[in-house]
Design a protein around this motif. Structure first.
Motif, PDB file in Angstrom:
ATOM      1  N   SER A   1      37.738  41.081  32.705  1.00 28.96           N
ATOM      2  CA  SER A   1      37.676  40.043  33.757  1.00 28.96           C
ATOM      3  C   SER A   1      36.563  39.949  34.525  1.00 28.96           C
ATOM      4  CB  SER A   1      39.152  39.894  34.579  1.00 28.96           C
ATOM      5  OG  SER A   1      39.375  41.047  35.320  1.00 28.96           O
ATOM      6  N   THR A   2      36.082  41.227  34.907  1.00 36.15           N
ATOM      7  CA  THR A   2      35.140  41.547  35.858  1.00 36.15           C
ATOM      8  C   THR A   2      33.745  41.072  35.191  1.00 36.15           C
ATOM      9  OG1 THR A   2      35.960  43.482  36.793  1.00 36.15           O
ATOM     10  CG2 THR A   2      33.816  43.210  37.070  1.00 36.15           C
ATOM     11  N   VAL A   3      33.514  41.090  33.782  1.00 37.48           N
ATOM     12  CA  VAL A   3      32.501  40.865  33.005  1.00 37.48           C
ATOM     13  C   VAL A   3      32.511  39.170  32.607  1.00 37.48           C
ATOM     14  CG1 VAL A   3      31.173  40.849  30.868  1.00 37.48           C
ATOM     15  CG2 VAL A   3      31.805  43.017  32.303  1.00 37.48           C
ATOM     16  N   SER A   4      33.726  38.792  32.223  1.00 33.23           N
ATOM     17  CA  SER A   4      33.900  37.466  31.470  1.00 33.23           C
ATOM     18  C   SER A   4      33.823  36.544  32.620  1.00 33.23           C
ATOM     19  CB  SER A   4      35.024  37.458  30.765  1.00 33.23           C
ATOM     20  OG  SER A   4      36.254  37.626  31.364  1.00 33.23           O
ATOM     21  N   TRP A   5      34.517  36.508  33.580  1.00 31.73           N
ATOM     22  CA  TRP A   5      34.514  35.425  34.474  1.00 31.73           C
ATOM     23  C   TRP A   5      33.192  35.039  35.130  1.00 31.73           C
ATOM     24  CZ3 TRP A   5      39.715  37.501  37.427  1.00 31.73           C
ATOM     25  CH2 TRP A   5      40.726  37.255  36.726  1.00 31.73           C
ATOM     26  N   PRO A   6      32.531  36.150  35.774  1.00 30.45           N
ATOM     27  CA  PRO A   6      31.154  35.449  36.390  1.00 30.45           C
ATOM     28  C   PRO A   6      30.311  35.068  34.883  1.00 30.45           C
ATOM     29  CG  PRO A   6      31.867  37.622  37.137  1.00 30.45           C
ATOM     30  CD  PRO A   6      32.711  37.316  36.009  1.00 30.45           C
ATOM     31  N   LEU A   7      30.319  35.536  33.744  1.00 28.99           N
ATOM     32  CA  LEU A   7      29.611  35.220  32.626  1.00 28.99           C
ATOM     33  C   LEU A   7      30.017  33.600  32.408  1.00 28.99           C
ATOM     34  CD1 LEU A   7      27.612  35.681  30.482  1.00 28.99           C
ATOM     35  CD2 LEU A   7      29.388  36.650  29.207  1.00 28.99           C
ATOM     36  N   SER A   8      31.187  33.306  32.325  1.00 26.52           N
ATOM     37  CA  SER A   8      31.739  32.187  31.889  1.00 26.52           C
ATOM     38  C   SER A   8      31.509  31.077  33.117  1.00 26.52           C
ATOM     39  CB  SER A   8      33.271  32.182  31.987  1.00 26.52           C
ATOM     40  OG  SER A   8      33.849  33.047  30.903  1.00 26.52           O
ATOM     41  N   ALA A   9      31.500  31.464  34.135  1.00 25.78           N
ATOM     42  CA  ALA A   9      30.965  30.576  35.228  1.00 25.78           C
ATOM     43  C   ALA A   9      29.408  30.219  35.505  1.00 25.78           C
ATOM     44  CB  ALA A   9      31.417  31.184  36.690  1.00 25.78           C
ATOM     45  N   LEU A  10      28.702  31.311  34.976  1.00 27.88           N
ATOM     46  CA  LEU A  10      27.314  30.797  34.844  1.00 27.88           C
ATOM     47  C   LEU A  10      27.082  30.154  33.632  1.00 27.88           C
ATOM     48  CD1 LEU A  10      24.557  31.714  35.470  1.00 27.88           C
ATOM     49  CD2 LEU A  10      24.614  33.614  34.036  1.00 27.88           C
ATOM     50  N   LEU A  11      27.771  30.424  32.458  1.00 23.91           N
ATOM     51  CA  LEU A  11      27.469  29.586  31.244  1.00 23.91           C
ATOM     52  C   LEU A  11      28.005  27.987  31.569  1.00 23.91           C
ATOM     53  CD1 LEU A  11      28.489  32.002  28.559  1.00 23.91           C
ATOM     54  CD2 LEU A  11      26.246  31.097  28.852  1.00 23.91           C
TER      55      LEU A  11
ATOM     56  N   ALA B   1      43.929  33.995  49.223  1.00 28.93           N
ATOM     57  CA  ALA B   1      44.506  34.252  48.437  1.00 28.93           C
ATOM     58  C   ALA B   1      43.855  34.587  46.934  1.00 28.93           C
ATOM     59  CB  ALA B   1      45.345  33.107  47.605  1.00 28.93           C
ATOM     60  N   VAL B   2      42.654  33.782  46.745  1.00 29.86           N
ATOM     61  CA  VAL B   2      41.636  34.358  45.717  1.00 29.86           C
ATOM     62  C   VAL B   2      41.081  35.704  45.876  1.00 29.86           C
ATOM     63  CG1 VAL B   2      39.692  33.660  44.655  1.00 29.86           C
ATOM     64  CG2 VAL B   2      41.379  31.976  45.227  1.00 29.86           C
TER      65      VAL B   2
ATOM     66  N   LEU C   1      41.601  41.983  44.352  1.00 30.41           N
ATOM     67  CA  LEU C   1      42.133  43.511  44.416  1.00 30.41           C
ATOM     68  C   LEU C   1      42.568  44.198  43.169  1.00 30.41           C
ATOM     69  CD1 LEU C   1      43.569  43.423  47.835  1.00 30.41           C
ATOM     70  CD2 LEU C   1      41.411  44.355  47.324  1.00 30.41           C
ATOM     71  N   ILE C   2      43.296  43.367  42.439  1.00 33.80           N
ATOM     72  CA  ILE C   2      43.972  43.582  41.235  1.00 33.80           C
ATOM     73  C   ILE C   2      43.172  44.543  40.115  1.00 33.80           C
ATOM     74  CG2 ILE C   2      45.331  43.126  39.159  1.00 33.80           C
ATOM     75  CD1 ILE C   2      46.564  40.816  40.703  1.00 33.80           C
ATOM     76  N   GLY C   3      41.890  43.913  39.851  1.00 29.03           N
ATOM     77  CA  GLY C   3      41.088  44.508  38.694  1.00 29.03           C
ATOM     78  C   GLY C   3      40.460  45.929  39.274  1.00 29.03           C
ATOM     79  N   PRO C   4      39.818  45.963  40.507  1.00 25.36           N
ATOM     80  CA  PRO C   4      39.629  47.534  40.825  1.00 25.36           C
ATOM     81  C   PRO C   4      40.591  48.221  40.880  1.00 25.36           C
ATOM     82  CG  PRO C   4      38.406  45.852  42.325  1.00 25.36           C
ATOM     83  CD  PRO C   4      39.506  45.035  41.574  1.00 25.36           C
ATOM     84  N   SER C   5      41.837  47.948  41.346  1.00 28.84           N
ATOM     85  CA  SER C   5      42.878  48.758  41.359  1.00 28.84           C
ATOM     86  C   SER C   5      43.416  49.533  39.958  1.00 28.84           C
ATOM     87  CB  SER C   5      44.138  48.076  41.907  1.00 28.84           C
ATOM     88  OG  SER C   5      43.873  47.615  43.145  1.00 28.84           O
ATOM     89  N   GLN C   6      43.289  48.285  38.943  1.00 28.38           N
ATOM     90  CA  GLN C   6      43.644  48.781  37.655  1.00 28.38           C
ATOM     91  C   GLN C   6      42.858  49.932  37.046  1.00 28.38           C
ATOM     92  OE1 GLN C   6      43.026  45.244  35.737  1.00 28.38           O
ATOM     93  NE2 GLN C   6      45.379  44.648  35.653  1.00 28.38           N
TER      94      GLN C   6
ATOM     95  N   ALA D   1      50.485  45.387  48.778  1.00 27.28           N
ATOM     96  CA  ALA D   1      51.142  44.924  47.379  1.00 27.28           C
ATOM     97  C   ALA D   1      50.633  44.769  46.028  1.00 27.28           C
ATOM     98  CB  ALA D   1      51.923  43.814  47.594  1.00 27.28           C
ATOM     99  N   LEU D   2      49.307  44.219  46.165  1.00 27.33           N
ATOM    100  CA  LEU D   2      48.559  43.869  44.942  1.00 27.33           C
ATOM    101  C   LEU D   2      47.694  45.060  44.305  1.00 27.33           C
ATOM    102  CD1 LEU D   2      47.036  40.326  45.790  1.00 27.33           C
ATOM    103  CD2 LEU D   2      48.831  40.882  44.214  1.00 27.33           C
ATOM    104  N   VAL D   3      47.274  46.070  45.626  1.00 19.18           N
ATOM    105  CA  VAL D   3      46.731  47.314  44.893  1.00 19.18           C
ATOM    106  C   VAL D   3      47.956  48.188  44.197  1.00 19.18           C
ATOM    107  CG1 VAL D   3      45.988  49.523  45.745  1.00 19.18           C
ATOM    108  CG2 VAL D   3      44.914  47.238  46.825  1.00 19.18           C
TER     109      VAL D   3
END
Length: 387
Positions: free
Chosen positions: A145-155, A248-249, A254-259, A303-305
């Motif tokens: 998600s860290t790679v694909s979300w910014p890439l998708s937004a750019l595209l 909220a966003v 926080l979820i991705g880095p915690s994973q 909680a989200l961490v």
């Protein structure tokens, strides 16, 4: 880990980042632009992902059986090809039914290319020694998600949502497919791993193993449902607890880095403990995170961490626990069978969440999430008794 094995895991890691970004995470960025341009209902657009996950679940047992017989190389190559075709159909779709048809093909690609087929591939190649490779692969996947979300937004900003789908199709053909064909070794019936010849074994289970299999399937089903419910409805749930949209966003990020951090801790452990400890920690952290999340501010961040850490190592446990419980010879076939209920649960969970939110509100959905998460802790404890 030997250099040759690191190359294989690295190739699979890039493959997984593109596979998740081209499918599961695709609509996170594209759904709104698609609805705005086409006028198609948002529920119908998002329903494409549910349809794809359902197809993936139905296909998973056969995928596992093929990997068991022939290895993962041809299956993952098929995934890249069929994902590319599905993405081309999405990008050219003139109507919503055609768009949904593209998701049927993407579902076949997900069923033959996401984590479970990749885990089965590593198990087929390395047998009982596959645990470090599986753990390292999930570390790569944590950046999807860290790679694909910014890439998708750019595209989307540069070429629109249709061009984005076509660009991801190109990445499947020009990056994912060559990685699989060029760096993954073949694994025929006579291949070796860990110094011993490998011969696929029948997937028959004795009485104790059947109980363990059913309990593990239950864990994956409830785990998949909880993960998808939180992913789809997190912002709505946080807003119901008084968290502004922008915050909220930010909290969700926080979820991705915690994973990833939790997976690094697991890797640092070097497999010195039974994978069931990883699964126990994962389900306990997820349950604790959801219970705290229901309280709202000021503990949302914590909680989200906790939830993210649990979800991160859950991805490892779902690959390593079956390897230890059932052995490497049956691993590919059984992990394909285990994947089905979890994927079907992920397909149906957004509909369940929407129904509960509509008729009971956020409190009811929090209650459902807490009940599912706590029930999963109970299933893991029962799994200890039959391991």
């Amino acid at each position: 880990m030997p250099p040759g094995r690191l190359r294989v895991v690295g190739a699979l890691g890039i493959f997984e980042i593109l596979a998740w970004g081209s499918s599961f995470y695709l609509l996170s960025v594209l759904a709104a632009p698609i609805a705005a341009e086409t006028g198609w209902p948002l529920s119908g657009i998002v329903g494409g992902l549910s349809a794809g996950l359902l197809v993936a679940g139905l296909a998973s047992p056969q995928v596992g059986a093929i990997i068991d017989r022939r290895g993962g190389r041809p299956v993952l190559a098929f995934s890249a090809l069929v994902m590319a075709l599905g993405l081309v159909i999405l990008g050219l779709a003139p109507t919503l039914p055609v768009f949904l048809g593209g998701w049927i093909l993407l579902g076949l690609g997900m069923g033959s290319g996401l984590y479970d087929p990749a885990f089965a591939t590593l198990g087929r190649l390395y047998g009982a020694e596959a645990r470090p490779a599986i753990t390292t692969l999930t570390l790569w996947g944590g950046f999807a998600s860290t790679v694909s979300w910014p890439l998708s937004a750019l595209l989307v900003d540069q070429v629109g949502w249709r061009g984005t789908c076509l660009a991801y199709a190109g990445l499947q053909l020009c990056v994912s497919l060559p990685l699989v064909l060029g760096l993954l070794p073949e694994a025929g019936a006579g291949s070796t791993h860990g110094g011993a010849a490998f011969s696929p074994a029948p997937a028959a289970l004795d009485r104790r193993e059947r109980r363990a299999f059913l309990l593990m399937a239950g864990v994956l089903t409830l785990g998949g449902a909880v993960m998808t419910l939180v992913s789809v409805h997190l912002v709505t749930l946080l807003q119901a607890r008084g968290v502004p949209l922008a915050s909220a966003v930010t909290y969700g990020a926080l979820i991705g880095p915690s994973q990833v951090a939790a997976r690094v801790v697991e890797i640092a452990g070097r497999g010195r403990y039974h994978p069931l400890w990883t699964l126990t920690a994962a389900m306990s952290l997820v349950a604790l995170g959801i219970l705290l999340l229901a309280d709202g501010l000021p503990v949302v961040g914590m909680a989200l961490v906790l939830y993210g850490a649990g979800n991160g190592i859950y991805s490892i446990a779902r690959g390593t626990v079956p390897l230890v419980l059932f052995g490497p010879e049956r691993y590919a076939r059984l992990i394909g069978r285990l994947a089905r209920p979890g994927l079907v649960a992920q397909a149906l969970a957004p509909l369940l969440g929407a129904f509960v939110l509509t008729h009971g509100g956020a409190d009811a959905l929090f209650a459902v999430l807490a009940a599912l998460a706590l029930a999963n802790v109970g299933l893991v404890l029962a799994l200890w008794r039959v391991r």
